[in-house]
Write a protein that holds these residues in place. Structure first.
Motif, PDB file in Angstrom:
ATOM      1  N   GLU A  21       0.566  -1.310  -0.059  1.00 40.18           N
ATOM      2  CA  GLU A  21      -0.161   0.011  -0.031  1.00 40.18           C
ATOM      3  C   GLU A  21       0.949   1.408   0.019  1.00 40.18           C
ATOM      4  N   GLU A  22       2.172   1.141   0.557  1.00 37.48           N
ATOM      5  CA  GLU A  22       2.908   2.429   0.563  1.00 37.48           C
ATOM      6  C   GLU A  22       4.036   2.582  -0.287  1.00 37.48           C
ATOM      7  N   HIS A  23       4.509   1.239  -0.516  1.00 43.07           N
ATOM      8  CA  HIS A  23       5.933   1.317  -1.225  1.00 43.07           C
ATOM      9  C   HIS A  23       5.780   0.561  -2.664  1.00 43.07           C
ATOM     10  N   THR A  24       6.778   1.160  -3.564  1.00 43.75           N
ATOM     11  CA  THR A  24       7.079   0.286  -4.546  1.00 43.75           C
ATOM     12  C   THR A  24       8.022  -0.845  -4.365  1.00 43.75           C
TER      13      THR A  24
ATOM     14  N   GLU B  92      14.737  -1.527  -0.575  1.00 40.83           N
ATOM     15  CA  GLU B  92      15.680  -0.583   0.425  1.00 40.83           C
ATOM     16  C   GLU B  92      15.556  -0.718   1.804  1.00 40.83           C
ATOM     17  N   GLN B  93      14.251  -0.610   1.972  1.00 31.37           N
ATOM     18  CA  GLN B  93      13.900  -0.645   3.557  1.00 31.37           C
ATOM     19  C   GLN B  93      14.089  -1.984   4.269  1.00 31.37           C
ATOM     20  N   ARG B  94      13.946  -3.076   3.640  1.00 27.43           N
ATOM     21  CA  ARG B  94      14.184  -4.438   3.921  1.00 27.43           C
ATOM     22  C   ARG B  94      15.497  -4.805   4.234  1.00 27.43           C
ATOM     23  N   HIS B  95      16.470  -4.539   3.084  1.00 24.07           N
ATOM     24  CA  HIS B  95      17.850  -4.666   3.280  1.00 24.07           C
ATOM     25  C   HIS B  95      18.760  -3.451   3.521  1.00 24.07           C
ATOM     26  N   ARG B  96      18.296  -2.288   3.805  1.00 21.33           N
ATOM     27  CA  ARG B  96      19.292  -1.350   4.020  1.00 21.33           C
ATOM     28  C   ARG B  96      20.177  -1.120   2.942  1.00 21.33           C
TER      29      ARG B  96
ATOM     30  N   ASN C 200      -3.010   5.208 -10.671  1.00 19.37           N
ATOM     31  CA  ASN C 200      -3.867   3.990 -10.488  1.00 19.37           C
ATOM     32  C   ASN C 200      -2.952   3.031  -9.737  1.00 19.37           C
ATOM     33  N   TYR C 201      -1.577   2.735 -10.326  1.00 20.96           N
ATOM     34  CA  TYR C 201      -0.970   1.771  -9.898  1.00 20.96           C
ATOM     35  C   TYR C 201       0.360   2.042  -9.390  1.00 20.96           C
ATOM     36  N   CYS C 202       0.845   3.344  -9.448  1.00 18.47           N
ATOM     37  CA  CYS C 202       2.245   3.546  -8.926  1.00 18.47           C
ATOM     38  C   CYS C 202       2.122   4.535  -7.667  1.00 18.47           C
ATOM     39  N   TRP C 203       1.881   5.717  -8.047  1.00 18.47           N
ATOM     40  CA  TRP C 203       1.998   6.602  -6.854  1.00 18.47           C
ATOM     41  C   TRP C 203       0.908   6.273  -5.877  1.00 18.47           C
TER      42      TRP C 203
END
Length: 443
Positions: free
Chosen positions: A390-393, A399-403, A438-441
């Protein structure tokens, strides 16, 4: 008779254990400055402050201890103890190091400190009563951390070789997903989520990759590339050569994309030259300090083109690519460069890939590099930017998972921004805007 001028003797407490695993594998588990990830009793909070890593270590039965990393070598790191619950010590410094020992690993954790000089006879008596307890407390902290480290390393090795989940490599081979704990050379954790009772409009702090990687800007700022002349020229060039086609095509899940980006469309010398120049300019823009360029097999032309253009700028870098090798531990080996070993620990490696279709596929190569070197980030030729959740591409999720920062060279938003400048209000621009909305932002 008490004399305050007396110098209290220096003390040293250490614990040594031999681990039946290679040095690079053992260090890959315990080298992180976040010692709470492998120490069974300590909890640690790592943060970045004033140009250095700091951690708050919570020692059971004693309290919190503040430490700052001061020196990092390929197989050791040192830290100063700034504040300690052991209140009768001062000038304290710790060191964690490993040494090869006949095919095994000798792990040494040592803490050196001075006893704090008492101010009077009464304080001297109190110090005498505390000394044995403090000495035992420090020794127990070191002992509990290393006594079972063999089991921690063994578990990491088992997860590395017995993963149940399989992914498909670039050449069609099925390989296990590596879930082992990798060495991150003391990378700080992402800032914790703030308490939900915050003022209206409050935003959680952004995860700052510049705290861990020698780059000018965080990866999520890379969308600003489309403001640079070389980037705008490259998008125009791709549009003119039909590398980017503005036609409706079916995508995953039945989604119709109003564009096609042919990552395999750089089939002439001129196209490769333009691609390499854009990659080289991007590397210069982010001020990356690189020792080796790495790619998967499908990304080999990208890496070769980037290396050639960097050489023209006076930066002659080696490059390599991973290929399937069933006899190798990770199911693949390197071509164009010797295999990465523990001697390459200080090398800074940049991964170049054409497109991200599966997060685990990218993570697999990042972890392969991180076993022996430092992964500066991943350059992705094209990012579709479709939402992973819902919040991330997908790239933001990785990036957030593996830093590890990811740098998309061209994204769907980049194409829209360029069309909105050169063909504002056109049918192609509006269809692309509707798709992105609709699908990205996410906002």
């Amino acid at each position: 008779f008490f004399d305050a001028r007396l110098v209290m003797p220096q003390e040293s407490v250490d614990f040594v254990v031999v681990v039946p695993f290679p040095t690079f594998r053992t260090w890959g588990v315990i080298s992180t400055f976040d010692c709470g990830s492998w120490h069974p009793t300590l909890k640690s909070d790592v943060h970045y402050k004033a140009g250095a890593l700091e951690r708050t270590v919570h020692i059971p039965g004693w309290g919190a201890q503040l430490e700052r990393q001061v020196d990092v070598d390929p197989y050791s790191y040192e830290y100063d103890i700034l504040e300690s619950p052991f209140d009768i010590i001062e000038n304290a410094r710790g060191k964690l190091m490993v040494h090869e020992d006949d095919g095994q690993t000798r792990v040494v954790w040592r803490v050196d400190f001075d006893w704090r000089a008492p101010k009077n006879d009464a304080e001297a008596e109190i110090f005498d009563e505390k000394m044995d307890g403090v000495h035992l407390g420090i020794a127990e902290m070191l002992r509990t951390g290393l006594v079972d480290v063999s089991q921690v390393v063994k578990q990491a090795a088992m997860e590395c070789t017995h993963s149940s989940r399989m992914i498909q490599t670039a050449d069609g081979a099925m390989v296990p997903v590596v879930k082992s704990l990798v060495c991150n050379m003391g990378l700080p954790r992402a800032p914790p989520k703030m308490h939900k009772n915050q003022p209206k409009g409050f935003q959680d702090p952004e995860w700052d990759f510049t705290a861990a990687f020698p780059i000018r800007k965080p990866a999520k700022k890379s969308s600003g590339l489309d403001q640079l002349p070389f980037h705008r020229s490259f998008i125009d060039f791709c549009l003119s050569k039909d590398v980017i086609e503005l036609e409706d095509v079916p995508g995953p899940g039945g989604v119709v994309r109003p564009y096609t980006f042919h990552t395999d469309g750089f089939v002439t010398g001129r196209l490769l030259c333009e691609l390499g120049n854009c990659l080289a300019q991007t590397i210069h823009h982010f001020k990356m300090q690189i020792d080796l360029l790495y790619s998967v097999e499908t990304g080999l032309p990208l890496t070769a083109a980037a290396a050639a253009c960097l050489a023209e700028d006076g930066i002659d870098l080696p490059y390599c690519w991973a290929r399937r090798d069933d006899k190798a531990e990770w199911g693949m080996s390197l071509e164009g460069h010797p295999e990465l070993t523990r001697d390459d620990w200080a090398k800074k490696v940049l991964i170049i890939i054409d497109r991200v279709r599966d997060p685990e596929y990218v993570a697999y190569h990042m972890k392969y590099v991180q076993q022996h070197a430092k992964c500066l980030g991943v350059v992705v030729l094209f990012d579709d930017e479709e939402r992973y959740d819902e919040e991330h591409t997908m790239l933001q999720h990785i990036e957030q998972r593996h830093r590890v920062p990811l740098f998309p060279i061209i994204s769907a938003t980049h194409i829209y921004n360029r069309l909105n400048t050169t063909q504002k209000g056109s049918d192609e621009a509006m269809r692309l805007k509707n798709y992105l909305t609709n699908y990205c932002w996410s906002d």
